[in-house]
Design an enzyme around this catalytic site. Structure first.
Site, PDB file in Angstrom:
ATOM      1  CG  ASN A  51      94.523  77.393  19.939  1.00 13.45           C
ATOM      2  OD1 ASN A  51      95.314  77.186  19.071  1.00 13.45           O
ATOM      3  ND2 ASN A  51      94.876  78.414  20.784  1.00 13.45           N
ATOM      4  CD  GLU A  53      93.078  82.659  21.000  1.00 15.44           C
ATOM      5  OE1 GLU A  53      93.068  83.818  20.768  1.00 15.44           O
ATOM      6  OE2 GLU A  53      93.782  82.116  21.766  1.00 15.44           O
ATOM      7  CB  CYS A  62      91.366  74.018  24.008  1.00 14.27           C
ATOM      8  SG  CYS A  62      91.625  74.878  25.736  1.00 14.27           S
ATOM      9  CD  GLU A  64      94.633  70.417  24.332  1.00 10.87           C
ATOM     10  OE1 GLU A  64      93.850  71.470  23.798  1.00 10.87           O
ATOM     11  OE2 GLU A  64      95.575  70.371  25.227  1.00 10.87           O
ATOM     12  CB  CYS A  95      92.875  73.816  29.836  1.00  7.73           C
ATOM     13  SG  CYS A  95      91.409  73.303  28.980  1.00  7.73           S
ATOM     14  CB  CYS A  98      91.136  69.837  27.052  1.00  7.11           C
ATOM     15  SG  CYS A  98      90.831  71.290  25.950  1.00  7.11           S
TER      16      CYS A  98
HETATM   17  N1  THU Z   1      94.962  76.269  24.547  1.00  5.93           N
HETATM   18  C1  THU Z   1      94.830  75.148  23.831  1.00  5.93           C
HETATM   19  O1  THU Z   1      94.107  75.076  22.944  1.00  5.93           O
HETATM   20  N2  THU Z   1      95.058  74.026  24.459  1.00  5.93           N
HETATM   21  C2  THU Z   1      95.941  73.773  25.622  1.00  5.93           C
HETATM   22  O2  THU Z   1      96.278  72.465  25.980  1.00  5.93           O
HETATM   23  C3  THU Z   1      96.171  75.087  26.548  1.00  5.93           C
HETATM   24  C4  THU Z   1      95.399  76.212  25.959  1.00  5.93           C
HETATM   25  C5  THU Z   1      94.488  77.654  23.989  1.00  5.93           C
HETATM   26  C6  THU Z   1      93.216  78.248  24.530  1.00  5.93           C
HETATM   27  C7  THU Z   1      93.573  79.646  23.988  1.00  5.93           C
HETATM   28  O3  THU Z   1      93.206  79.746  22.737  1.00  5.93           O
HETATM   29  C8  THU Z   1      94.903  79.670  24.056  1.00  5.93           C
HETATM   30  O4  THU Z   1      95.546  78.580  24.172  1.00  5.93           O
HETATM   31  C9  THU Z   1      95.790  80.396  25.147  1.00  5.93           C
HETATM   32  O5  THU Z   1      94.916  79.851  26.701  1.00  5.93           O
END
Ligand code: THU
Length: 138
Positions: A51, A53, A62, A64, A95, A98
């Site tokens: 991920n 941000e 994310c 994925e 999520c 994704c």
């Molecule tokens: N996140 C992911 O990268 N993948 C997931 O399957 C769930 C959430 C990340 C997004 C964000 O940077 C952090 O987790 C909190 O939501």
């Protein structure tokens, strides 16, 4: 005579190891929730993502989607399996956004969720995303 060096234990699933390793690269200063993902293509190659941000929060990607977009950007189009790694007792699933992207680019792939204690659960994407909208409607 020196003791023999033991053979390395074979990696039970390199896709899972790749997802866990990719998590170490997460850029998650806001949530402090690092996630790693790995996707295996039909040639057996592994593409990873973490991920990433953003200060606006909403532009966060994310793990994925980063993994899928990296693979797509390198010309890969056919995928077999996905692994998602996070440090949660209840395994972290992809999520909704994704799931949509995974469905469109990977179809009904196998998705393995894993935590850092080796707990795993494996699903078909169709079961996590049962009534998808996709190009077949256009
Ligand atoms: N996140 C992911 O990268 N993948 C997931 O399957 C769930 C959430 C990340 C997004 C964000 O940077 C952090 O987790 C909190 O939501």
């Amino acid at each position: 005579m020196t003791d023999p060096v033991p053979d390395p234990v074979p990696d039970p699933d390199p896709l899972i190891s790749a997802a866990i390793a990719a998590r170490a690269h997460a850029f998650a200063p806001f949530s402090k929730f690092p996630v790693g993902a790995a996707i295996e293509d039909t040639d057996g190659r592994i593409h990873t993502g973490c991920n990433v941000e953003n200060a606006t929060y909403g532009l966060t990607l994310c793990a994925e989607r980063v993994a899928v977009f990296k693979a797509i950007s390198e010309g890969v189009r056919k995928f077999r399996r996905v692994a998602v790694a996070a440090d949660t007792g209840t395994l972290t699933p992809p999520c909704g956004a994704c799931r949509q992207i995974l469905w469109e680019f990977c179809g009904d792939v196998e998705i393995t969720l894993v935590n850092l204690h080796g707990k795993t659960e494996t699903y078909r994407l169709k079961d996590l995303f049962p009534k998808p909208f996709d190009v077949s409607f256009l």
